[in-house]
Design a protein around this motif. Structure first.
Motif, PDB file in Angstrom:
ATOM      1  N   ARG A 221      25.153  50.149  22.360  1.00 60.59           N
ATOM      2  CA  ARG A 221      23.821  50.213  21.772  1.00 60.59           C
ATOM      3  C   ARG A 221      23.752  49.289  20.555  1.00 60.59           C
ATOM      4  O   ARG A 221      24.638  49.291  19.704  1.00 60.59           O
ATOM      5  CB  ARG A 221      23.509  51.648  21.342  1.00 60.59           C
ATOM      6  N   GLY A 222      22.700  48.469  20.509  1.00 61.48           N
ATOM      7  CA  GLY A 222      22.526  47.540  19.402  1.00 61.48           C
ATOM      8  C   GLY A 222      23.216  46.208  19.583  1.00 61.48           C
ATOM      9  O   GLY A 222      23.158  45.343  18.698  1.00 61.48           O
ATOM     10  N   ALA A 223      23.897  45.999  20.740  1.00 63.87           N
ATOM     11  CA  ALA A 223      24.604  44.733  20.975  1.00 63.87           C
ATOM     12  C   ALA A 223      23.626  43.557  21.020  1.00 63.87           C
ATOM     13  O   ALA A 223      23.975  42.441  20.659  1.00 63.87           O
ATOM     14  CB  ALA A 223      25.405  44.805  22.270  1.00 63.87           C
ATOM     15  N   PHE A 224      22.393  43.812  21.467  1.00 64.20           N
ATOM     16  CA  PHE A 224      21.333  42.808  21.451  1.00 64.20           C
ATOM     17  C   PHE A 224      19.998  43.548  21.333  1.00 64.20           C
ATOM     18  O   PHE A 224      19.957  44.780  21.330  1.00 64.20           O
ATOM     19  CB  PHE A 224      21.381  41.909  22.693  1.00 64.20           C
ATOM     20  N   ALA A 227      19.099  46.473  23.674  1.00 64.41           N
ATOM     21  CA  ALA A 227      20.191  47.408  23.983  1.00 64.41           C
ATOM     22  C   ALA A 227      19.995  48.705  23.198  1.00 64.41           C
ATOM     23  O   ALA A 227      20.592  48.914  22.136  1.00 64.41           O
ATOM     24  CB  ALA A 227      21.539  46.772  23.653  1.00 64.41           C
ATOM     25  N   LYS A 228      19.167  49.596  23.725  1.00 60.89           N
ATOM     26  CA  LYS A 228      18.820  50.832  23.017  1.00 60.89           C
ATOM     27  C   LYS A 228      19.807  51.966  23.299  1.00 60.89           C
ATOM     28  O   LYS A 228      19.855  52.957  22.573  1.00 60.89           O
ATOM     29  CB  LYS A 228      17.410  51.251  23.391  1.00 60.89           C
ATOM     30  N   THR A 229      20.574  51.827  24.371  1.00 63.07           N
ATOM     31  CA  THR A 229      21.595  52.828  24.694  1.00 63.07           C
ATOM     32  C   THR A 229      22.849  52.108  25.190  1.00 63.07           C
ATOM     33  O   THR A 229      22.812  50.922  25.543  1.00 63.07           O
ATOM     34  CB  THR A 229      21.121  53.794  25.806  1.00 63.07           C
ATOM     35  N   ASP A 230      23.967  52.830  25.226  1.00 62.30           N
ATOM     36  CA  ASP A 230      25.194  52.267  25.808  1.00 62.30           C
ATOM     37  C   ASP A 230      25.002  52.086  27.308  1.00 62.30           C
ATOM     38  O   ASP A 230      24.277  52.856  27.952  1.00 62.30           O
ATOM     39  CB  ASP A 230      26.380  53.199  25.574  1.00 62.30           C
ATOM     40  N   ARG A 231      25.646  51.069  27.860  1.00 59.74           N
ATOM     41  CA  ARG A 231      25.578  50.837  29.302  1.00 59.74           C
ATOM     42  C   ARG A 231      26.982  50.635  29.845  1.00 59.74           C
ATOM     43  O   ARG A 231      27.765  49.861  29.283  1.00 59.74           O
ATOM     44  CB  ARG A 231      24.726  49.603  29.615  1.00 59.74           C
ATOM     45  N   VAL A 232      27.299  51.317  30.938  1.00 60.58           N
ATOM     46  CA  VAL A 232      28.598  51.156  31.595  1.00 60.58           C
ATOM     47  C   VAL A 232      28.506  49.991  32.576  1.00 60.58           C
ATOM     48  O   VAL A 232      27.610  49.938  33.414  1.00 60.58           O
ATOM     49  CB  VAL A 232      28.999  52.441  32.349  1.00 60.58           C
ATOM     50  N   GLY A 233      29.421  49.033  32.456  1.00 63.03           N
ATOM     51  CA  GLY A 233      29.411  47.873  33.329  1.00 63.03           C
ATOM     52  C   GLY A 233      29.996  48.181  34.706  1.00 63.03           C
ATOM     53  O   GLY A 233      30.673  49.191  34.913  1.00 63.03           O
ATOM     54  N   ARG A 234      29.723  47.280  35.651  1.00 64.80           N
ATOM     55  CA  ARG A 234      30.176  47.487  37.028  1.00 64.80           C
ATOM     56  C   ARG A 234      31.698  47.499  37.141  1.00 64.80           C
ATOM     57  O   ARG A 234      32.260  48.232  37.952  1.00 64.80           O
ATOM     58  CB  ARG A 234      29.600  46.389  37.938  1.00 64.80           C
ATOM     59  N   PHE A 235      32.366  46.665  36.330  1.00 67.98           N
ATOM     60  CA  PHE A 235      33.825  46.648  36.396  1.00 67.98           C
ATOM     61  C   PHE A 235      34.418  47.981  35.950  1.00 67.98           C
ATOM     62  O   PHE A 235      35.363  48.479  36.548  1.00 67.98           O
ATOM     63  CB  PHE A 235      34.394  45.502  35.556  1.00 67.98           C
ATOM     64  N   GLU A 236      33.841  48.554  34.907  1.00 68.68           N
ATOM     65  CA  GLU A 236      34.336  49.852  34.435  1.00 68.68           C
ATOM     66  C   GLU A 236      34.084  50.932  35.481  1.00 68.68           C
ATOM     67  O   GLU A 236      34.921  51.808  35.700  1.00 68.68           O
ATOM     68  CB  GLU A 236      33.657  50.224  33.125  1.00 68.68           C
ATOM     69  N   GLU A 269      35.804  42.682  27.830  1.00 71.25           N
ATOM     70  CA  GLU A 269      35.276  43.261  26.603  1.00 71.25           C
ATOM     71  C   GLU A 269      33.830  43.668  26.816  1.00 71.25           C
ATOM     72  O   GLU A 269      33.028  42.896  27.359  1.00 71.25           O
ATOM     73  CB  GLU A 269      35.359  42.264  25.440  1.00 71.25           C
ATOM     74  N   VAL A 270      33.491  44.874  26.396  1.00 73.03           N
ATOM     75  CA  VAL A 270      32.116  45.346  26.442  1.00 73.03           C
ATOM     76  C   VAL A 270      31.335  44.631  25.346  1.00 73.03           C
ATOM     77  O   VAL A 270      31.835  44.459  24.227  1.00 73.03           O
ATOM     78  CB  VAL A 270      32.063  46.881  26.225  1.00 73.03           C
ATOM     79  N   LEU A 271      30.106  44.183  25.659  1.00 70.97           N
ATOM     80  CA  LEU A 271      29.283  43.521  24.650  1.00 70.97           C
ATOM     81  C   LEU A 271      29.052  44.460  23.470  1.00 70.97           C
ATOM     82  O   LEU A 271      28.666  45.609  23.645  1.00 70.97           O
ATOM     83  CB  LEU A 271      27.926  43.126  25.254  1.00 70.97           C
ATOM     84  N   GLY A 272      29.319  43.940  22.267  1.00 70.70           N
ATOM     85  CA  GLY A 272      29.165  44.772  21.072  1.00 70.70           C
ATOM     86  C   GLY A 272      30.404  45.553  20.708  1.00 70.70           C
ATOM     87  O   GLY A 272      30.409  46.311  19.742  1.00 70.70           O
ATOM     88  N   ASP A 273      31.487  45.356  21.481  1.00 66.77           N
ATOM     89  CA  ASP A 273      32.747  46.057  21.222  1.00 66.77           C
ATOM     90  C   ASP A 273      33.874  45.050  21.439  1.00 66.77           C
ATOM     91  O   ASP A 273      34.066  44.548  22.543  1.00 66.77           O
ATOM     92  CB  ASP A 273      32.893  47.250  22.177  1.00 66.77           C
ATOM     93  N   SER A 274      34.599  44.728  20.376  1.00 65.19           N
ATOM     94  CA  SER A 274      35.613  43.661  20.454  1.00 65.19           C
ATOM     95  C   SER A 274      36.928  44.117  21.071  1.00 65.19           C
ATOM     96  O   SER A 274      37.822  43.315  21.292  1.00 65.19           O
ATOM     97  CB  SER A 274      35.878  43.098  19.051  1.00 65.19           C
ATOM     98  N   ARG A 275      37.043  45.406  21.377  1.00 66.65           N
ATOM     99  CA  ARG A 275      38.306  45.920  21.932  1.00 66.65           C
ATOM    100  C   ARG A 275      38.441  45.521  23.406  1.00 66.65           C
ATOM    101  O   ARG A 275      37.554  45.769  24.209  1.00 66.65           O
ATOM    102  CB  ARG A 275      38.343  47.441  21.811  1.00 66.65           C
TER     103      ARG A 275
END
Length: 460
Positions: A221-224, A227-236, A269-275
């Motif tokens: 959330r807030g990555a762009f 982006a109002k909520t977290d989103r789980v990507g297809r790879f995850e 890496e998830v957008l907005g998360d550098s881990r």
């Protein structure tokens, strides 16, 4: 025994420890001369080798050693180790017979998966008469319940996917639209050790370049801006299971680089998360395009092409397996009996024979739609030739030659751009309706709109 070839003692020690912890016996060589002596003493199960053994770092010595090893023991798989900036060198190695390549610094899990896959694929088949297995024998060994047909070409495909299902090898499925590529991908998953884990389908043709990272890797959330909520990507979503990347030939060059990174390192890496997050995943891709031609034209990355097609499965078009058409028709009819509560539904023998003779360029998808449309429109319990003829003629869109420009008057690009402009005007810039009318995905249409500089700001 696995032979590790590298002139850096620290690299050899690290790889040896990793492989021994995974249960593999290893031996080491610090360069081409030692490696050839080691191969002469004992043929290894697999060779894991660096590409550079001199100050020039051109990789020529590595390519030469690869050729010598493959000449002496062609059945032994060789995995190359190279830096990310030398992937073109690794591609040359793949052309020279290498099984796979790993980039430095490597991901331990990805490296071990590559080693296990190469060893599994190098094993001789336990079933000496595997090539002669009948459909019944294949069904006894594997779950191919979703796939209908007994054509020799199809049986060969089923034998191939039966053999490769047990591995984690990346698979590229090629074939015309409507030939059942998704069903084949799902069959590979259902017969693998990942069968209880997720099978995630992604239509890359429907994902625009701007949304690729968010769709595939997810975002915080807030990555762009939106982006109002977290989103789980297809790879995850597909982690521990299988991801099916359909229409991979539609992917733009920028997204191809991002995808290659993930497939190579098995991290993202998830957008907005550098881990960085690790992936344990099998990748199956599909396309109806000729990727080799696209590579030659500079429209598809050669390194990505070799990364996704460790195994290639080519599906026959329906016209190449016409004897399966009656079986497919009966399969669709049996399903429709349940769906529409028409237990008396039948197809005449004449109709089955007539259908077998039709070109059906849309393949299985077109045949399925034709059967269902005929059932719904005719309202009959016994479907005959005329019922299918009416729907085939009514459902097909034939071009009037008088409406087409004369040969040489217009290029294909100009004709395509003109048709898109007319469709956009007709549907008031509604991209979804235009894409459906032209028989392409929204993503494909957007790329064409950009290619021909056709404005679409007012769309939807």
């Amino acid at each position: 025994m696995i032979l590790i070839v590298d002139d850096d003692v620290a690299v050899r020690a690290s790889l040896s420890l990793l492989l021994k912890q995974a249960g593999f016996a290893t031996t080491q060589a610090n360069g081409p001369e030692e490696a050839l002596h080691a191969v002469a003493r004992q043929v290894p199960q697999l060779v894991l080798m660096d590409m550079n053994f001199s100050m020039e770092t051109t990789g020529e010595d590595g390519l030469q050693l690869l050729g010598q090893i493959k000449q002496r023991c062609p059945a032994v798989p060789v995995i190359l180790i190279t830096g990310w900036g030398s992937i073109n060198l690794a591609v040359e190695g793949l052309k020279g017979g290498a099984a796979d390549f790993i980039t430095k610094p490597w991901n331990n899990d990805a490296l071990l998966q590559s080693v296990k896959t190469a060893l599994e694929l190098a094993k001789p088949s336990a079933e000496t008469s595997f090539e002669k297995l009948t459909r019944k024998q294949l069904d006894d060994q594997y779950d191919f319940s979703m796939i209908v047909g007994e054509d020799p070409g199809l049986l060969q495909v089923l034998r191939n996917i039966g053999q490769i299902s047990a591995t984690d090898a990346s698979v590229l499925i090629e074939g015309d639209s409507g030939t059942g590529k998704e069903l084949i991908a799902e069959a590979i998953h259902k017969n693998s050790h990942r069968r209880k884990a997720p099978f995630v389908k992604v239509n890359l043709g429907g994902i625009s370049a701007s949304l690729f990272e968010s769709e595939m890797f997810g975002h915080r959330r807030g990555a762009f801006t939106d982006a109002k909520t977290d989103r789980v990507g297809r790879f995850e979503m597909a982690n521990k299971g299988t991801i099916f990347l359909d229409e991979i030939g539609e992917l733009d060059m920028g997204s191809q680089v991002k995808l290659l990174r993930v497939l190579q390192d098995r991290t993202y890496e998830v957008l907005g998360d550098s881990r960085s997050r690790n992936l344990d995943i099998r990748v199956i891709c599909a396309t109806n395009r000729n990727l080799q031609e696209m590579v030659a034209e500079g429209k598809f990355r050669e390194d990505l092409y070799y990364r996704i097609n460790l195994i290639t499965v080519k599906l026959p078009a329906l016209r190449e397996r016409a004897q399966d058409i009656p079986r497919l028709v009966q399969h669709f009819v049996n399903n429709l009996k349940v769906t529409y509560h028409k237990q008396a539904l039948q197809v005449s023998n004449k109709a089955l024979k007539w259908l077998r003779e039709q070109p059906l360029p849309g393949n299985i998808r077109e045949l399925k739609n034709l059967v269902e449309r005929t059932v719904l429109v005719s309202g009959k319990s016994l479907l005959d030739v005329e019922d299918f003829q009416n729907q085939l003629q009514g459902g097909s869109r034939k071009l009037d030659e008088k409406l087409l420009p004369s040969v040489g008057a217009m290029t294909l690009d100009e004709l395509e751009a003109n048709m898109i402009k007319k469709s956009m005007a007709y549907y008031s810039n509604n991209v979804s309706k235009v894409a459906k009318a032209l028989g392409v995905s929204r993503g494909s249409l957007y790329r064409r709109l950009e290619k021909f500089n056709i404005p679409y700001d007012a769309a939807e």
